[in-house]
Design a protein around this motif. Structure first.
Motif, mmCIF file in Angstrom:
data_model
loop_
_atom_site.group_PDB
_atom_site.id
_atom_site.type_symbol
_atom_site.label_atom_id
_atom_site.label_comp_id
_atom_site.label_asym_id
_atom_site.label_seq_id
_atom_site.Cartn_x
_atom_site.Cartn_y
_atom_site.Cartn_z
ATOM 1 N N ASN A 1 10.722 -2.959 -9.767
ATOM 2 C CA ASN A 1 9.611 -3.105 -10.732
ATOM 3 C C ASN A 1 8.920 -4.459 -10.567
ATOM 4 N N HIS A 2 9.723 -5.467 -10.344
ATOM 5 C CA HIS A 2 9.195 -6.821 -10.129
ATOM 6 C C HIS A 2 8.319 -6.831 -8.862
ATOM 7 N N MET A 3 8.776 -6.138 -7.822
ATOM 8 C CA MET A 3 8.014 -6.097 -6.566
ATOM 9 C C MET A 3 6.677 -5.379 -6.768
ATOM 10 N N THR A 4 6.668 -4.396 -7.657
ATOM 11 C CA THR A 4 5.414 -3.684 -7.945
ATOM 12 C C THR A 4 4.405 -4.652 -8.572
ATOM 13 N N LYS A 5 4.907 -5.524 -9.451
ATOM 14 C CA LYS A 5 4.004 -6.517 -10.068
ATOM 15 C C LYS A 5 3.496 -7.514 -9.021
ATOM 16 N N LEU A 6 4.393 -7.931 -8.129
ATOM 17 C CA LEU A 6 3.965 -8.857 -7.070
ATOM 18 C C LEU A 6 2.933 -8.189 -6.156
ATOM 19 N N ALA A 7 3.178 -6.912 -5.859
ATOM 20 C CA ALA A 7 2.253 -6.183 -4.980
ATOM 21 C C ALA A 7 0.867 -6.082 -5.616
ATOM 22 N N ALA A 8 0.839 -5.948 -6.944
ATOM 23 C CA ALA A 8 -0.454 -5.849 -7.632
ATOM 24 C C ALA A 8 -1.252 -7.151 -7.477
ATOM 25 N N LEU A 9 -0.549 -8.269 -7.371
ATOM 26 C CA LEU A 9 -1.249 -9.545 -7.152
ATOM 27 C C LEU A 9 -1.675 -9.693 -5.688
ATOM 28 N N LEU A 10 -0.870 -9.158 -4.787
ATOM 29 C CA LEU A 10 -1.170 -9.316 -3.358
ATOM 30 C C LEU A 10 -2.256 -8.354 -2.879
ATOM 31 N N LYS A 11 -2.290 -7.163 -3.471
ATOM 32 C CA LYS A 11 -3.169 -6.118 -2.936
ATOM 33 C C LYS A 11 -4.644 -6.541 -2.863
ATOM 34 N N TYR B 1 0.820 -1.215 0.000
ATOM 35 C CA TYR B 1 0.000 0.000 0.000
ATOM 36 C C TYR B 1 0.852 1.263 0.000
ATOM 37 N N GLU B 2 2.041 1.154 0.559
ATOM 38 C CA GLU B 2 2.855 2.351 0.722
ATOM 39 C C GLU B 2 4.323 1.961 0.794
ATOM 40 N N GLU B 3 5.165 2.755 0.115
ATOM 41 C CA GLU B 3 6.597 2.488 0.196
ATOM 42 C C GLU B 3 7.135 3.095 1.485
ATOM 43 N N LYS C 1 -5.884 -9.295 -2.372
ATOM 44 C CA LYS C 1 -6.045 -10.274 -1.281
ATOM 45 C C LYS C 1 -6.030 -9.579 0.079
ATOM 46 N N PHE C 2 -5.101 -8.647 0.240
ATOM 47 C CA PHE C 2 -5.085 -7.885 1.491
ATOM 48 C C PHE C 2 -6.365 -7.054 1.607
ATOM 49 N N ASP C 3 -6.804 -6.495 0.477
ATOM 50 C CA ASP C 3 -8.052 -5.700 0.488
ATOM 51 C C ASP C 3 -9.201 -6.535 1.027
ATOM 52 N N ILE C 4 -9.316 -7.769 0.539
ATOM 53 C CA ILE C 4 -10.429 -8.640 0.965
ATOM 54 C C ILE C 4 -10.344 -8.924 2.453
ATOM 55 N N GLY D 1 2.590 -3.345 3.831
ATOM 56 C CA GLY D 1 3.252 -4.289 2.921
ATOM 57 C C GLY D 1 3.491 -5.591 3.649
ATOM 58 N N GLY D 2 4.411 -6.395 3.106
ATOM 59 C CA GLY D 2 4.737 -7.665 3.750
ATOM 60 C C GLY D 2 3.787 -8.768 3.345
ATOM 61 N N TYR D 3 3.576 -9.702 4.257
ATOM 62 C CA TYR D 3 2.843 -10.920 3.896
ATOM 63 C C TYR D 3 1.692 -11.257 4.816
ATOM 64 N N PHE D 4 1.458 -10.446 5.864
ATOM 65 C CA PHE D 4 0.518 -10.905 6.875
ATOM 66 C C PHE D 4 -0.405 -9.813 7.384
ATOM 67 N N VAL D 5 -1.538 -10.266 7.918
ATOM 68 C CA VAL D 5 -2.385 -9.402 8.735
ATOM 69 C C VAL D 5 -2.438 -10.084 10.096
ATOM 70 N N SER D 6 -2.236 -9.290 11.136
ATOM 71 C CA SER D 6 -2.219 -9.838 12.486
ATOM 72 C C SER D 6 -3.552 -9.518 13.142
ATOM 73 N N LEU D 7 -4.246 -10.564 13.573
ATOM 74 C CA LEU D 7 -5.581 -10.398 14.151
ATOM 75 C C LEU D 7 -5.506 -10.678 15.646
ATOM 76 N N ASN D 8 -5.983 -9.739 16.455
ATOM 77 C CA ASN D 8 -6.067 -9.993 17.896
ATOM 78 C C ASN D 8 -7.527 -10.188 18.262
ATOM 79 N N VAL D 9 -7.859 -11.400 18.671
ATOM 80 C CA VAL D 9 -9.237 -11.672 19.073
ATOM 81 C C VAL D 9 -9.364 -11.436 20.573
ATOM 82 N N PHE D 10 -10.576 -11.554 21.073
ATOM 83 C CA PHE D 10 -10.831 -11.324 22.501
ATOM 84 C C PHE D 10 -9.928 -12.255 23.327
#
Ligand code: PMP
Length: 430
Positions: free
Chosen positions: A310-320, A229-231, A322-325, A348-357
């Motif tokens: 440039n390659h990372m920009t293409k990878l980010a376009a595939l990941l975004k 999402y952001e550099e 998924k992160f959006d969802i 950026g990166g590869y994960f979303v960290s979820l803290n549940v109750f």
């Protein structure tokens, strides 16, 4: 949806039975959805498939035949490429094998066996009743913790804040305890929270007074160019350490596991000239040379550091998407009930960290598993697998397709709610 936290006991009971019915229906679908590890999808891997056409020639700029033994430090072409990418002099880089974790393990093992400058091997200290301790910002990367467990390093969790580890705590601890010999850091888009270290954090790590004179920072910049999402810029830790008068303090790790092929990319360790010399000394007993053809393959495929970006920009376009969802589903499903769950908003990166109750992570993961959604085990992001609040769950969105991810997130959210209601009503798991 109304906030779960404001519902009466009766309303919670009603909601539980209707959610349980939905859950039972999901269970009949025999789903096999996996969000457990940060594996690139096939589409991401396809972007690097041309790599396999290389190397087209084997003769290096200095005339060396890359097909043969030799050049333990790694070919100059490759060290310059990644040196340019990471702003590190090529002379301070050693190219490793197919995985940076290997370099991390070996570096720590070298310290246990030999110490620095062959003084004070850490294993001897431990044998004399002085345990070796590492600070572990949490939540963090489970495999760092596994390395520590395997080598017998005592892990001390420190909270990871929005701009890096809690530096008030870190500076106090390292000053007080000379057995604290190191700290693990994932400075950009950390696994799993997506935390990026501020300049101030980098400077403090580089310059803080430590009781141990052989204190080491294990700087695992695995997601150093993985912006979505952001550099986000990152201050150069090696330069900061040098400037602060501790040139040997940091080992910097990087790999192309999440750039080209995990398990078949190239890795590197960078450090001060003295540390590089010392590491090469140990490595020369381990191997004659690493895989130069793979190094050359990466050099010929990318050519320049700009092409890696440039390659990372293409990878980010595939990941975004998924992160959006993931983020949208969390907001829609749980956004109205903040105490029930909160989550990271990674850049950026590869994960979303979820803290549940608190008290609900293990149950949530178990419920999801029984409905066909595999997540990273609850607690994995903490030393010894022990999340004191039983709250953190790591979501890895990269591998499933967008459709699968959407389905998996619906189930996960359902499980978060079920686990919360069970906890509130004191319902024993069925
Ligand atoms: N460090 C971190 C923080 C990671 O998330 C990963 C991959 N999951 C690695 C290292 C592994 O890197 P490599 O494949 O180079 O061993």
């Amino acid at each position: 949806m109304a906030s779960l936290t404001t519902l009466s006991k009766e309303d919670l009971e009603d909601l539980h039975s209707s959610l349980w019915n939905i859950y039972k229906q999901e269970q009949t679908k025999d789903l096999h959805l996996n969000m457990s590890r940060g594996k690139p999808s096939a589409e991401q891997l396809d972007l690097s498939v041309e790599l396999l056409q290389f190397p087209k020639s084997y003769t290096l700029a200095d005339g060396t035949d890359a097909r043969n033994y030799g050049v333990l430090q790694g070919i100059g072409e490759c060290r310059r490429l990644f040196g340019d990418l990471l702003d590190i002099p090529a002379g301070q880089i050693i190219m490793g094998g197919n995985a940076s974790l290997n370099l991390m393990f070996d570096t720590l093992a070298f310290l246990f066996l030999f110490g620095t400058e062959r003084k004070k091997p850490w294993a001897d200290e431990r044998a004399q009743g002085r345990p070796v301790k590492f600070l572990c910002p949490v939540p963090g990367y489970d495999r760092h913790f596994t390395i520590c467990e395997e080598l017998g390093v005592e892990m001390i969790p420190v909270p990871l804040l929005s701009d890096g580890p809690d530096m008030d705590l870190v500076t106090r601890l390292v000053k007080e305890d000379e057995q604290i010999k190191g700290i693990w850091c994932v400075p950009l888009h950390s696994n799993p929270q997506g935390v990026c270290y501020s300049d101030k954090t980098v400077d403090t790590l580089a310059s803080m007074t430590t009781a141990a004179d052989d204190f080491r920072i294990f700087w695992d910049n695995a997601y150093g160019v993985h912006h979505i999402y952001e550099e986000v810029p990152l201050k150069n830790i090696l330069k900061a350490c040098e400037k602060a008068g501790y040139p040997n303090r940091c080992y910097y790790f990087f790999s192309t596991s999440k750039i080209t092929f995990p398990g078949a990319g190239v890795s590197l360790i960078a450090s001060s000239p003295d540390n590089v010399k010392e590491l090469l000394g140990h490595m020369s007993a381990q191997t004659i040379s690493h895989d130069k053809l793979n190094q050359l393959r990466h050099v010929q495929f990318f050519g320049t550091s700009e092409n890696i970006h440039n390659h990372m920009t293409k990878l980010a376009a595939l990941l975004k998407p998924k992160f959006d969802i993931v983020l949208q589903k969390l907001q829609d499903g749980l956004g109205a009930s903040p105490p029930v769950a909160s989550w990271s908003h990674p850049k950026g990166g590869y994960f979303v960290s979820l803290n549940v109750f608190p008290g609900c992570a293990k149950r949530t993961v178990a419920l999801a598993k029984e409905a066909g959604v595999t997540l990273t085990g609850a607690g994995a992001s903490y030393p010894y697998g022990k999340d004191p609040k039983d709250s953190n769950i790591r979501i890895a969105p990269s591998y499933p397709s967008v459709g699968e991810l959407s389905q998996a997130m619906d189930i996960l959210i359902l499980c978060v709610k079920l686990a919360y209601i069970e906890n509130k009503l004191g319902i024993q798991p069925k």
